[in-house]
Scaffold this motif. Structure first.
Motif, mmCIF file in Angstrom:
data_model
loop_
_atom_site.group_PDB
_atom_site.id
_atom_site.type_symbol
_atom_site.label_atom_id
_atom_site.label_comp_id
_atom_site.label_asym_id
_atom_site.label_seq_id
_atom_site.Cartn_x
_atom_site.Cartn_y
_atom_site.Cartn_z
ATOM 1 N N LEU A 15 30.198 -7.855 -19.053
ATOM 2 C CA LEU A 15 29.010 -7.280 -19.681
ATOM 3 C C LEU A 15 28.756 -5.864 -19.162
ATOM 4 O O LEU A 15 28.404 -4.959 -19.936
ATOM 5 C CB LEU A 15 27.782 -8.156 -19.409
ATOM 6 N N THR A 16 28.955 -5.656 -17.889
ATOM 7 C CA THR A 16 28.759 -4.340 -17.290
ATOM 8 C C THR A 16 29.769 -3.339 -17.841
ATOM 9 O O THR A 16 29.431 -2.198 -18.145
ATOM 10 C CB THR A 16 28.865 -4.421 -15.755
ATOM 11 N N GLU A 17 31.014 -3.783 -17.994
ATOM 12 C CA GLU A 17 32.042 -2.898 -18.550
ATOM 13 C C GLU A 17 31.699 -2.497 -19.982
ATOM 14 O O GLU A 17 31.847 -1.339 -20.369
ATOM 15 C CB GLU A 17 33.408 -3.576 -18.491
ATOM 16 N N TRP A 18 31.231 -3.460 -20.789
ATOM 17 C CA TRP A 18 30.846 -3.140 -22.168
ATOM 18 C C TRP A 18 29.659 -2.192 -22.194
ATOM 19 O O TRP A 18 29.587 -1.281 -23.014
ATOM 20 C CB TRP A 18 30.529 -4.426 -22.948
ATOM 21 N N GLN A 19 28.714 -2.399 -21.294
ATOM 22 C CA GLN A 19 27.550 -1.516 -21.236
ATOM 23 C C GLN A 19 27.981 -0.095 -20.882
ATOM 24 O O GLN A 19 27.511 0.878 -21.483
ATOM 25 C CB GLN A 19 26.534 -2.027 -20.226
ATOM 26 N N ALA A 20 28.884 0.044 -19.923
ATOM 27 C CA ALA A 20 29.377 1.368 -19.543
ATOM 28 C C ALA A 20 30.123 2.012 -20.703
ATOM 29 O O ALA A 20 29.938 3.206 -20.999
ATOM 30 C CB ALA A 20 30.285 1.258 -18.319
ATOM 31 N N TYR A 21 30.948 1.239 -21.402
ATOM 32 C CA TYR A 21 31.689 1.760 -22.561
ATOM 33 C C TYR A 21 30.726 2.263 -23.628
ATOM 34 O O TYR A 21 30.889 3.345 -24.183
ATOM 35 C CB TYR A 21 32.598 0.662 -23.121
ATOM 36 N N GLU A 22 29.695 1.473 -23.901
ATOM 37 C CA GLU A 22 28.725 1.846 -24.923
ATOM 38 C C GLU A 22 27.948 3.105 -24.533
ATOM 39 O O GLU A 22 27.642 3.940 -25.377
ATOM 40 C CB GLU A 22 27.761 0.684 -25.177
ATOM 41 N N ARG A 23 27.661 3.269 -23.246
ATOM 42 C CA ARG A 23 26.945 4.465 -22.801
ATOM 43 C C ARG A 23 27.778 5.724 -23.010
ATOM 44 O O ARG A 23 27.244 6.805 -23.200
ATOM 45 C CB ARG A 23 26.541 4.332 -21.339
ATOM 46 N N VAL A 24 29.091 5.591 -22.950
ATOM 47 C CA VAL A 24 29.971 6.744 -23.135
ATOM 48 C C VAL A 24 30.225 7.015 -24.618
ATOM 49 O O VAL A 24 30.200 8.159 -25.057
ATOM 50 C CB VAL A 24 31.315 6.523 -22.391
ATOM 51 N N THR A 25 30.440 5.960 -25.399
ATOM 52 C CA THR A 25 30.852 6.142 -26.795
ATOM 53 C C THR A 25 29.710 6.044 -27.799
ATOM 54 O O THR A 25 29.892 6.420 -28.954
ATOM 55 C CB THR A 25 31.896 5.081 -27.178
ATOM 56 N N GLY A 26 28.559 5.539 -27.386
ATOM 57 C CA GLY A 26 27.462 5.316 -28.320
ATOM 58 C C GLY A 26 27.408 3.845 -28.692
ATOM 59 O O GLY A 26 28.258 3.056 -28.288
ATOM 60 N N PRO A 27 26.420 3.460 -29.463
ATOM 61 C CA PRO A 27 26.212 2.050 -29.794
ATOM 62 C C PRO A 27 27.414 1.412 -30.492
ATOM 63 O O PRO A 27 28.058 2.034 -31.330
ATOM 64 C CB PRO A 27 25.011 2.071 -30.742
ATOM 65 N N LEU A 28 27.708 0.168 -30.125
ATOM 66 C CA LEU A 28 28.788 -0.575 -30.763
ATOM 67 C C LEU A 28 28.342 -1.166 -32.095
ATOM 68 O O LEU A 28 29.150 -1.329 -33.000
ATOM 69 C CB LEU A 28 29.256 -1.706 -29.839
#
Length: 95
Positions: A15-28
């Motif tokens: 979950l933390t990895e997905w949150q970090a990814y979303e913060r960089v790329t924008g909302p999924l």
């Protein structure tokens, strides 16, 4: 899937990895990316209203991060998010 089911099937680390990814790329979630559609509409309206310079959709779409962040800054955010979600981190994992 409910939030309870998601939390039962997904680790805090993932979950933390997905949150970090979303913060960089924008909302999924594509519905959250309505900023792109709004940018197209806003540019069309501005151009049809006689804007001084031709507007582009990107003129109306927010930038998620204005500056490039270092890996250390991103890692610090990941660790904060992990802690906020009640996760722990094992430094020996994967070695």
């Amino acid at each position: 899937m409910t939030v309870r089911e998601l939390l039962a099937r997904t680790s805090s680390r993932e979950l933390t990895e997905w949150q970090a990814y979303e913060r960089v790329t924008g909302p999924l979630d594509i519905r959250a990316r309505l900023d792109i559609s709004a940018g197209v509409v806003a540019a069309t309206v501005a151009n049809s209203a006689g804007a001084k310079k031709k507007a582009k959709p990107s003129d109306f779409i927010p930038t998620w991060f204005k500056r490039k962040r270092s890996p250390e800054e991103i890692w610090a955010d990941v660790m904060k998010a992990n802690a906020a979600l009640g996760g722990t981190f094992n430094y020996n994992e994967g070695r």
